[in-house]
Write a protein that holds these residues in place. Structure first.
Motif, PDB file in Angstrom:
ATOM      1  N   THR A 492       0.841  -1.205   0.000  1.00 38.14           N
ATOM      2  CA  THR A 492       0.000   0.000   0.000  1.00 38.14           C
ATOM      3  C   THR A 492       0.869   1.246   0.000  1.00 38.14           C
ATOM      4  O   THR A 492       1.817   1.345   0.798  1.00 38.14           O
ATOM      5  N   LEU A 493       0.545   2.202  -0.878  1.00 39.84           N
ATOM      6  CA  LEU A 493       1.301   3.460  -0.925  1.00 39.84           C
ATOM      7  C   LEU A 493       0.974   4.295   0.308  1.00 39.84           C
ATOM      8  O   LEU A 493      -0.174   4.666   0.547  1.00 39.84           O
ATOM      9  N   ILE A 513       4.037   0.391   2.304  1.00 45.95           N
ATOM     10  CA  ILE A 513       4.031  -0.453   3.497  1.00 45.95           C
ATOM     11  C   ILE A 513       3.235  -1.713   3.169  1.00 45.95           C
ATOM     12  O   ILE A 513       2.557  -1.789   2.142  1.00 45.95           O
ATOM     13  N   ALA A 514       3.336  -2.728   4.047  1.00 52.82           N
ATOM     14  CA  ALA A 514       2.568  -3.953   3.839  1.00 52.82           C
ATOM     15  C   ALA A 514       1.082  -3.634   3.911  1.00 52.82           C
ATOM     16  O   ALA A 514       0.632  -2.870   4.775  1.00 52.82           O
ATOM     17  N   SER A 515       0.319  -4.241   2.995  1.00 53.63           N
ATOM     18  CA  SER A 515      -1.112  -3.973   2.943  1.00 53.63           C
ATOM     19  C   SER A 515      -1.827  -4.582   4.138  1.00 53.63           C
ATOM     20  O   SER A 515      -1.437  -5.623   4.656  1.00 53.63           O
ATOM     21  N   GLU A 516      -2.895  -3.919   4.562  1.00 56.58           N
ATOM     22  CA  GLU A 516      -3.715  -4.453   5.646  1.00 56.58           C
ATOM     23  C   GLU A 516      -4.365  -5.768   5.246  1.00 56.58           C
ATOM     24  O   GLU A 516      -4.752  -6.572   6.088  1.00 56.58           O
ATOM     25  N   LEU A 533       6.915  -6.633   5.655  1.00 57.88           N
ATOM     26  CA  LEU A 533       7.467  -6.627   4.306  1.00 57.88           C
ATOM     27  C   LEU A 533       8.330  -7.858   4.087  1.00 57.88           C
ATOM     28  O   LEU A 533       8.932  -8.376   5.025  1.00 57.88           O
ATOM     29  N   PRO A 534       8.424  -8.324   2.852  1.00 61.51           N
ATOM     30  CA  PRO A 534       9.382  -9.410   2.580  1.00 61.51           C
ATOM     31  C   PRO A 534      10.799  -8.901   2.802  1.00 61.51           C
ATOM     32  O   PRO A 534      11.059  -7.699   2.711  1.00 61.51           O
ATOM     33  N   LEU A 566       9.031   0.156   1.825  1.00 62.59           N
ATOM     34  CA  LEU A 566       9.645  -0.189   0.545  1.00 62.59           C
ATOM     35  C   LEU A 566       9.624   1.082  -0.295  1.00 62.59           C
ATOM     36  O   LEU A 566       8.547   1.603  -0.621  1.00 62.59           O
ATOM     37  N   GLU A 567      10.812   1.598  -0.621  1.00 66.29           N
ATOM     38  CA  GLU A 567      10.916   2.904  -1.271  1.00 66.29           C
ATOM     39  C   GLU A 567      11.551   2.773  -2.652  1.00 66.29           C
ATOM     40  O   GLU A 567      12.565   2.096  -2.832  1.00 66.29           O
TER      41      GLU A 567
END
Length: 741
Positions: A492-493, A513-516, A533-534, A566-567
């Motif tokens: 998710t952005l 970020i990791a999605s809900e 995140l992985p 994650l950027e």
């Protein structure tokens, strides 16, 4: 041939090799454990005579004294009609405890030596050791070929997890495994009397001994002259036997000692063959070199890992070669596709081309390059798709291509197109494909398309080449080939920073970020206080699947998973499907993505200076390196943009990193100012400084477009000329790394 020599023995012997390795690792502990429980006198501290004198009181009926290679002293004796064995302190002669060999160790030793099958098992163990020798030697040559030469053996490894584990473990333990295997083969040959152990020259048995009363052992001259550290075995004569004598074996030889006079009756030094045998035995077992046993045992534990990853690599290679439908005969096909592949990955691209051409109405024949025919009667075009193996060498399915090509003398009626597959990180990028294209050109074969090259199996580059093929054929051809796609994660952005609109180069820094919706991942992350995140590091790649497409686009990561985000840094291209999707994605919007590791593109460990060079969005992974430079290694950033007012990417963060010393020096140049300059111009201006940094073992990392990277390479070659080296030299040394597109 070399690959078959490595694969076949590995597959056949995997189970036995693992069994010998595990049991060998267990046995390797024995010398170390024995050493810990042993009192070792210094050389010259005590003689064999002194020891026997101390033992005489406690063990009046001593039959034999044995000193093991690890130094344990064992006394065999008779007491009250019962036979016993004790471990004793060599300095005091006091009893340490009963000598009770471990039944488990004895069972493991029998399993290791004979698989509990006696003579047939010993034969199997010997053959397995011989196969392990073949595996290790062929593995070394395969690794050297794969890495591009012997000087590249220690360079970072690319490939799947199985390939990386197999190679990384292999090159760490290869010397130890080869040592264990060679010594195992030697000892097996001794067992089956194929070679001599060197003990045929026994000391001569004396015919006559002195008469009289046997002297006390602590007065015997031969024993007084013998240091205890040289003792292997002392066998006592039978009590009250006037013809009895002592049998003494030492590290140097063996002989008999008169029980009355204490003098040598006969003595025979060990011959060179027996000395060599004992040396090999020590190397194989670690007995007498306990630390070597531990090292070899640790090395042996790598074998189960390699025994699993090896077959996995073989199976993946074996199963990855696709089956071609409607594969026309060579003489009837109007289109021929020849494939040069080492691990079968190139065959997937060839099948995509084959299937699309068949759907377009062409009669297509696909085969390995090794099956190049002397004549294709109906062919109008020939496509050659080839990978490169090692340092510009032919892959497995193309080893015989040039030999077959030399036998063809007539000019073909068809046109050719060569497509190379490789990795730009290696100096010989698509080197074999280039040799093929140059050879065909020298022979005057007509050309349908010039040589083209695909970097890291890029689906985008393959699709672009497909468009060129379609135009050359006058047919619409869309080549969509996706290598096995990993499982994606929903992200998710969470944040975006936009740049570059005023200079017609809209660019965005996007943080995900990791999605809900990732219920399982988020549950795990909550339990372990992780980001969800992985795992990834700055410099790795994220593959993003844009809506309406199955082809992933790859972006370099500016963060590590430990950052919690994650950027990526993305420039919006007018016709870019993925870049338009990302640059218009609202906060809260989701993407489907997966991680592709890129371990070769990151600073190496150490205190050497680091020079980071990029332009535009290529700054992304370099920002990640700077952000994590908490050790404050010298870091120099060279970066090029368009306008300092509009697209100075990461300007606030860079100023922060300058202040806290994570960044040593910032050199930013812009092409849309009065002082118009590009990053390669600044590199040339700073030539003297960069030359000094490189002389100080600096490493250079370049990220950005191919044209920019080529300009940087040209500028640096000019700078390096006075040092008599080039960028290629730095690449070979692992000090010049690129992530270019």
């Amino acid at each position: 041939m070399l690959r078959q020599l490595h694969s076949l023995p590995g597959l056949l012997a995997a189970l036995f090799v693992v069994l010998l390795a595990v049991t060998g690792a267990i046995l390797s502990l024995n010398p170390a454990l024995e050493r810990l429980a042993t009192v070792l006198p210094a050389a010259g501290q005590i003689s064999v005579a002194e020891l026997t004198g101390k033992l005489a009181k406690r063990y009046p009926e001593t039959e034999q004294i044995v000193r093991t290679p690890s130094g344990t002293l064992i006394v065999y004796f008779t007491r009250d009609g019962q036979v016993g064995a004790d471990r004793v302190n060599p300095q005091t002669g006091e009893t340490i405890g009963p000598y009770e060999p471990s039944s488990f160790s004895r069972w493991v030793k029998n399993l290791h030596r004979s698989l509990l099958l006696d003579t047939p098992g010993r034969a199997i163990a010997g053959i397995t050791a011989l196969l392990l020798v073949t595996l290790t030697i062929s593995g070394v040559f395969l690794l050297a070929t794969r890495m591009g030469g012997w000087r590249q053996l220690l360079q970072p490894v690319r490939g799947t997890l199985s390939q990386r584990l197999h190679i990384e473990f292999g090159r760490v333990v290869i010397i130890g495994l080869l040592l264990s295997a060679l010594t195992g083969v030697y000892l097996s040959a001794i067992t089956f009397e194929l070679i001599s152990e060197g003990i045929e020259a026994e000391p001569e048995l004396p015919q006559q001994v002195s008469s009289g009363i046997p002297a006390a052992t602590n007065t015997l001259a031969a024993l007084k002259a013998m240091d205890l550290t040289q003792l292997r075995e002392l066998v006592y004569p039978y009590p009250n036997d006037p013809d009895g004598m002592y049998s003494l074996t030492t590290e140097q030889g063996a002989g008999y000692i008169d029980q009355v006079s204490g003098e040598w009756l006969s003595y025979q030094e060990h011959d060179a063959t027996h000395v060599f045998y004992e040396f090999i035995y020590m190397l194989h077992t670690g007995e007498g070199l306990w630390w070597l046993g531990i090292i070899l045992g640790l090395f042996a534990l790598a074998i189960p890992v390699m025994a699993v990853t090896g077959p996995l690599i073989w199976w993946k290679r074996h199963s990855s070669k696709p089956k071609f439908a409607a594969n026309s005969a060579a003489n009837t096909a109007d289109t021929v596709i020849l494939v040069g592949s080492e691990s079968n990955s190139t065959w997937g691209f060839a099948k995509t081309l084959h299937d699309n051409l068949v759907q377009a109405g062409y009669r297509v024949h696909s085969a390995p390059m090794n099956q190049l025919a002397s004549n294709y009667r109906s062919a109008q075009r020939l496509f050659i798709l080839s990978a490169t193996y090692g340092d510009g060498d032919a892959p497995a399915s193309a080893k015989q291509f040039f030999q077959r090509l030399e036998k063809i003398h007539q000019q073909p009626t068809f046109a050719t197109a060569v497509l190379g597959f490789g990795d730009r990180q290696y100096p010989q990028f698509c080197g074999f494909a280039k040799k093929v294209e140059e050879t065909l050109s020298a022979k005057g074969w007509p050309q349908l398309l010039p040589l083209d090259r695909i970097n890291r199996q890029s689906p985008q580059e393959f699709a672009r080449w497909g468009n060129a093929v379609g135009k050359a054929l006058g047919s619409e051809l869309t080549l969509v080939h996706i290598p096995t796609r990993p499982k994606t994660t929903t992200l998710t952005l969470a944040e975006r920073v936009d740049y570059g609109v005023d200079v017609q180069a809209p660019t965005a820094v996007l943080r995900f970020i990791a999605s809900e919706n990732n219920t399982e991942i988020n549950l795990i992350s909550r339990l372990f206080k992780r980001s969800g995140l992985p795992p990834f590091d700055a410099g790795d790649l994220v593959g993003i699947i844009p809506p309406g497409s199955q082809v992933p686009r790859f972006y370099s990561l500016a963060s590590a998973s430990k950052d919690g985000i994650l950027e990526i840094c993305v420039r919006q291209h007018p016709n870019g499907l993925c870049s338009n999707f990302l640059c218009t994605l609202p906060i809260g919007g989701n993407i489907e993505a997966f991680i592709q590791l890129n371990p070769d593109f990151r600073p190496a460990s150490g205190k050497a200076p680091i020079v980071l060079i990029s332009a535009g969005t290529g700054i992304g992974p370099l920002m990640g390196f700077i952000r994590h430079n908490w050790a404050h290694h010298p870091m120099y950033l060279y970066w090029g943009g368009r306008s300092p007012q509009s697209d100075f990417l990461y300007e606030p963060e860079l100023n922060t990193y300058l202040k806290d010393k994570r960044l040593t020096e910032l050199n930013a140049v812009f092409s849309r100012t009065n002082d118009r300059a590009y990053v390669q111009d600044k590199i040339s201006l700073d030539g003297e400084k960069l030359r000094k940094l490189i002389k100080s073992d600096a490493q250079i990392l370049v990220c950005g477009g191919r044209d920019m990277a080529n300009s940087i390479m040209t500028a640096l070659n000019d700078i390096l000329a006075p040092l008599d080296i080039s960028v290629v030299t730095l690449k070979v040394q692992g000090r010049y790394r690129e992530d270019v597109y």
